[in-house]
Write a protein that holds these residues in place. Structure first.
Motif, mmCIF file in Angstrom:
data_model
loop_
_atom_site.group_PDB
_atom_site.id
_atom_site.type_symbol
_atom_site.label_atom_id
_atom_site.label_comp_id
_atom_site.label_asym_id
_atom_site.label_seq_id
_atom_site.Cartn_x
_atom_site.Cartn_y
_atom_site.Cartn_z
ATOM 1 N N SER A 160 3.284 7.179 50.822
ATOM 2 C CA SER A 160 3.471 8.333 51.717
ATOM 3 C C SER A 160 3.522 9.604 50.863
ATOM 4 O O SER A 160 4.298 9.707 49.915
ATOM 5 C CB SER A 160 4.715 8.118 52.576
ATOM 6 O OG SER A 160 5.749 8.893 52.124
ATOM 7 N N ILE A 161 2.650 10.511 51.198
ATOM 8 C CA ILE A 161 2.532 11.761 50.427
ATOM 9 C C ILE A 161 2.703 12.921 51.407
ATOM 10 O O ILE A 161 1.957 13.008 52.396
ATOM 11 C CB ILE A 161 1.160 11.821 49.714
ATOM 12 C CG1 ILE A 161 1.082 10.696 48.674
ATOM 13 C CG2 ILE A 161 0.921 13.173 49.062
ATOM 14 C CD1 ILE A 161 -0.257 10.524 48.018
ATOM 15 N N ALA A 162 3.685 13.758 51.136
ATOM 16 C CA ALA A 162 4.054 14.796 52.108
ATOM 17 C C ALA A 162 2.892 15.752 52.371
ATOM 18 O O ALA A 162 2.581 16.071 53.509
ATOM 19 C CB ALA A 162 5.271 15.552 51.597
ATOM 20 N N GLN A 163 2.254 16.178 51.307
ATOM 21 C CA GLN A 163 1.160 17.139 51.476
ATOM 22 C C GLN A 163 -0.066 16.646 50.721
ATOM 23 O O GLN A 163 0.003 16.454 49.496
ATOM 24 C CB GLN A 163 1.592 18.484 50.902
ATOM 25 C CG GLN A 163 1.412 19.625 51.876
ATOM 26 C CD GLN A 163 1.572 20.953 51.161
ATOM 27 O OE1 GLN A 163 2.400 21.085 50.254
ATOM 28 N NE2 GLN A 163 0.793 21.931 51.554
ATOM 29 N N ILE A 164 -1.139 16.415 51.443
ATOM 30 C CA ILE A 164 -2.362 15.878 50.812
ATOM 31 C C ILE A 164 -3.115 17.049 50.190
ATOM 32 O O ILE A 164 -3.743 17.843 50.900
ATOM 33 C CB ILE A 164 -3.276 15.174 51.852
ATOM 34 C CG1 ILE A 164 -2.478 14.238 52.760
ATOM 35 C CG2 ILE A 164 -4.445 14.461 51.179
ATOM 36 C CD1 ILE A 164 -1.863 13.067 52.086
ATOM 37 N N ILE A 165 -3.041 17.164 48.881
ATOM 38 C CA ILE A 165 -3.658 18.314 48.214
ATOM 39 C C ILE A 165 -4.850 17.888 47.343
ATOM 40 O O ILE A 165 -5.899 18.508 47.370
ATOM 41 C CB ILE A 165 -2.608 19.059 47.347
ATOM 42 C CG1 ILE A 165 -1.542 19.664 48.277
ATOM 43 C CG2 ILE A 165 -3.261 20.148 46.503
ATOM 44 C CD1 ILE A 165 -0.317 20.159 47.570
ATOM 45 N N ASP A 171 -9.825 19.017 44.345
ATOM 46 C CA ASP A 171 -9.428 19.228 45.724
ATOM 47 C C ASP A 171 -9.646 17.951 46.556
ATOM 48 O O ASP A 171 -10.573 17.186 46.312
ATOM 49 C CB ASP A 171 -10.279 20.366 46.304
ATOM 50 C CG ASP A 171 -9.805 20.765 47.680
ATOM 51 O OD1 ASP A 171 -8.808 21.501 47.757
ATOM 52 O OD2 ASP A 171 -10.409 20.316 48.674
ATOM 53 N N ARG A 172 -8.811 17.778 47.546
ATOM 54 C CA ARG A 172 -8.891 16.568 48.396
ATOM 55 C C ARG A 172 -10.257 16.413 49.066
ATOM 56 O O ARG A 172 -10.681 15.312 49.414
ATOM 57 C CB ARG A 172 -7.791 16.596 49.460
ATOM 58 C CG ARG A 172 -7.968 17.734 50.435
ATOM 59 C CD ARG A 172 -6.914 17.786 51.485
ATOM 60 N NE ARG A 172 -7.163 18.978 52.303
ATOM 61 C CZ ARG A 172 -6.313 19.546 53.093
ATOM 62 N NH1 ARG A 172 -5.114 19.037 53.218
ATOM 63 N NH2 ARG A 172 -6.635 20.607 53.777
ATOM 64 N N SER A 173 -10.967 17.542 49.245
ATOM 65 C CA SER A 173 -12.260 17.486 49.936
ATOM 66 C C SER A 173 -13.266 16.598 49.195
ATOM 67 O O SER A 173 -14.190 16.064 49.797
ATOM 68 C CB SER A 173 -12.835 18.902 50.103
ATOM 69 O OG SER A 173 -13.007 19.489 48.824
ATOM 70 N N PRO A 183 -14.744 21.717 42.806
ATOM 71 C CA PRO A 183 -13.720 22.252 43.715
ATOM 72 C C PRO A 183 -12.298 22.081 43.179
ATOM 73 O O PRO A 183 -11.660 21.058 43.384
ATOM 74 C CB PRO A 183 -13.903 21.443 45.013
ATOM 75 C CG PRO A 183 -15.025 20.485 44.772
ATOM 76 C CD PRO A 183 -15.266 20.427 43.291
ATOM 77 N N THR A 184 -11.845 23.114 42.467
ATOM 78 C CA THR A 184 -10.427 23.165 42.068
ATOM 79 C C THR A 184 -9.893 24.509 42.560
ATOM 80 O O THR A 184 -10.666 25.434 42.839
ATOM 81 C CB THR A 184 -10.253 23.121 40.535
ATOM 82 O OG1 THR A 184 -10.822 24.328 39.991
ATOM 83 C CG2 THR A 184 -10.943 21.915 39.905
ATOM 84 N N ALA A 223 -10.477 30.455 43.139
ATOM 85 C CA ALA A 223 -9.949 31.819 42.965
ATOM 86 C C ALA A 223 -10.989 32.697 42.262
ATOM 87 O O ALA A 223 -11.187 33.867 42.633
ATOM 88 C CB ALA A 223 -8.658 31.768 42.151
ATOM 89 N N ILE A 224 -11.667 32.137 41.275
ATOM 90 C CA ILE A 224 -12.714 32.918 40.575
ATOM 91 C C ILE A 224 -13.854 33.208 41.564
ATOM 92 O O ILE A 224 -14.360 34.328 41.660
ATOM 93 C CB ILE A 224 -13.278 32.153 39.352
ATOM 94 C CG1 ILE A 224 -12.163 31.781 38.380
ATOM 95 C CG2 ILE A 224 -14.355 32.976 38.649
ATOM 96 C CD1 ILE A 224 -12.603 30.863 37.246
ATOM 97 N N TYR A 225 -14.229 32.167 42.319
ATOM 98 C CA TYR A 225 -15.324 32.346 43.290
ATOM 99 C C TYR A 225 -14.986 33.474 44.272
ATOM 100 O O TYR A 225 -15.860 34.291 44.606
ATOM 101 C CB TYR A 225 -15.621 31.039 44.042
ATOM 102 C CG TYR A 225 -16.481 31.302 45.251
ATOM 103 C CD1 TYR A 225 -17.829 31.653 45.092
ATOM 104 C CD2 TYR A 225 -15.937 31.293 46.536
ATOM 105 C CE1 TYR A 225 -18.609 31.970 46.189
ATOM 106 C CE2 TYR A 225 -16.717 31.603 47.639
ATOM 107 C CZ TYR A 225 -18.045 31.939 47.464
ATOM 108 O OH TYR A 225 -18.813 32.263 48.544
#
Ligand code: FAD
Ligand code: UDP
Length: 366
Positions: free
Chosen positions: A128-133, A168-170, A314-315, A320-322
């Motif tokens: 169980s993971i509170a926030q899927i990042i 990234d999770r994506s 995707p990080t 942020a740079i993009y």
């Protein structure tokens, strides 16, 4: 200096070709398409080996979409061959269905679970993971660490040169988890291969009296020329702005294309090698194209830090740079930034076609 064309399109992949076609056929304006490679089609380009066997120069490209609009648009330039992609993962010599499904779990662990039991089995395995990042969270929260370690950990490290915790999770959310025996890679409504290949599709798309194509030319060589109406730019966004905020990382690949003296090399179009070898996967094109021949062509994909930019990485940091480049792009007059590299986004072909069609609608209103 004013260029004797209305539009300059940089890049002859899906993004650039769709826009060139729309502008020429719907607005009747002239378009110069340039590409620094010596061919059209971008990463979807395909060609034939010495035996006439079709293969994809930049790795396997399988067309799939839920967008009827995109499918119908492309159908003007190709007929289609019905094809549903299937992938096997080689785990210590055993070929298992991937994405993970009921058969994968039963074969891997010697179980005989029924469809109705698998969701509970996954639940027991999952953390169980509170926030899927991250890309790791996304998998571990659904199927647990054992399956993550077997199918994802090493493949992801090999593919990206990064740990799944850094991505990234994506990235892994692209891969579904199945509790039934469904073994198709994609479930989209439209799944086809262009009947005569992608390059033939691009040729028809760009065959218009208002379109001129020049390959082997980099944008830097023609940048000083100002087209009358505007520029469609589909190359890397950081390169366009001279890397003024630093280089955006792109993951590259080396493709090893081999013709084998056998009619069939492997039982599915693609076999993934998560834990062995330096390559991630092996693709045999005849499964996709239906070509019959006593020989076959395969491609091994070796991820690499250097080479052509294929995958935006995707990080959070890269995003942020993009965003800073994106802010510049929004203020660039008469230039439209379209496609995987110009938007620094991990788009599939259908998404790029959809984005290009949407850009054309916007451009028509401006
Ligand atoms: P590209 O196809 O990259 O085209 C951009 C073009 O611009 C290139 O030809 C490049 O040479 C040119 N260019 C760049 N900079 C300049 C410059 N300065 N001057 C001149 N020319 C320039 N999608 C799917 O839907 N299904 C799949 O199965 C699939 N498999 C893939 C497998 C791999 C290995 C890769 C890397 C991608 C895959 N994709 C797949 C994604 C697909 O390739 C892209 O969505 C699509 O090709 C992007 O089109 P594009 O026009 O944005 O970019
Ligand atoms: N992936 C993995 N193991 C596999 C296949 C995929 O870990 O056997 C992960 C990996 O991080 C990969 C991502 O899932 O980059 C997306 O996979 P996909 O097959 O969609 O990759 P692509 O075809 O875009 O290269």
């Amino acid at each position: 200096m004013t260029c004797p064309v209305d539009w300059l399109v940089v890049g002859a992949g899906f993004a650039g070709s769709v826009l060139a076609e729309r502008i020429a056929s719907q607005r009747g304006e002239s378009v110069l398409v340039i590409d620094r490679r010596d061919h059209i089609g971008g990463n979807a380009h395909d060609c034939r080996d010495a035996n006439g066997i079709l293969y994809h120069k930049y790795g396997p490209h399988i067309f799939h979409t839920n967008s009827r609009q995109v499918f119908e648009y492309l159908s003007a330039f190709t007929s289609w061959r019905f094809y549903e992609h299937r992938v096997l993962a080689n785990i210590e010599g055993q070929l298992l269905p991937f994405p993970i499904n009921l058969d994968t779990v039963n074969s891997l662990y010697g179980l005989s679970l029924e469809e109705a039991q698998l969701a509970d089995w996954f639940k027991a395995e999952a953390e169980s993971i509170a926030q899927i990042i991250t890309a790791e969270d996304s998998v571990v929260s659904q199927v647990g660490r054992r399956l993550f370690d077997t199918f994802f950990r090493n493949y992801t490290r090999k593919q990206w040169g990064l740990d799944a915790r850094q991505l990234d999770r994506s990235v892994t959310a692209r891969i579904p988890v199945r509790t039934n025996r469904e073994n198709r890679y994609f479930l989209d409504e439209f799944q086809f291969m262009p009947h005569d290949g992608y390059t033939a599709l691009f040729q028809r798309m760009l065959e218009h009296s208002k379109i001129r194509i020049t390959t082997g030319v980099d944008y830097s060589a023609v940048r000083h020329i100002k087209p009358r109406c505007g520029t469609i730019y589909t190359g890397p966004i950081d390169e366009y702005f001279g890397h003024c905020y630093g280089r955006l990382p792109y993951r590259s690949l080396r493709f090893e294309h081999v013709t084998l003296d056998t009619p069939q090399h492997q039982p599915a179009a693609t076999v993934n090698y998560p834990n062995d070898f330096d390559y991630t996967r092996v693709t045999e094109y005849k499964h996709m194209t239906g070509q019959r021949h006593e020989r076959t062509v395969i491609t091994r994909e070796y991820p690499s830090q250097s080479g052509d930019p294929y995958y935006p990485v995707p990080t959070e940091e890269n995003q942020a740079i993009y965003s800073r480049y994106d802010a510049l792009a929004r203020n660039e007059p008469n230039v439209w930034f379209v496609g995987r590299l110009a938007n620094y986004r991990y788009y599939n072909m259908d998404q790029v076609v959809g984005q290009a069609l949407a850009t054309f609608r916007r451009l028509n209103q401006s």
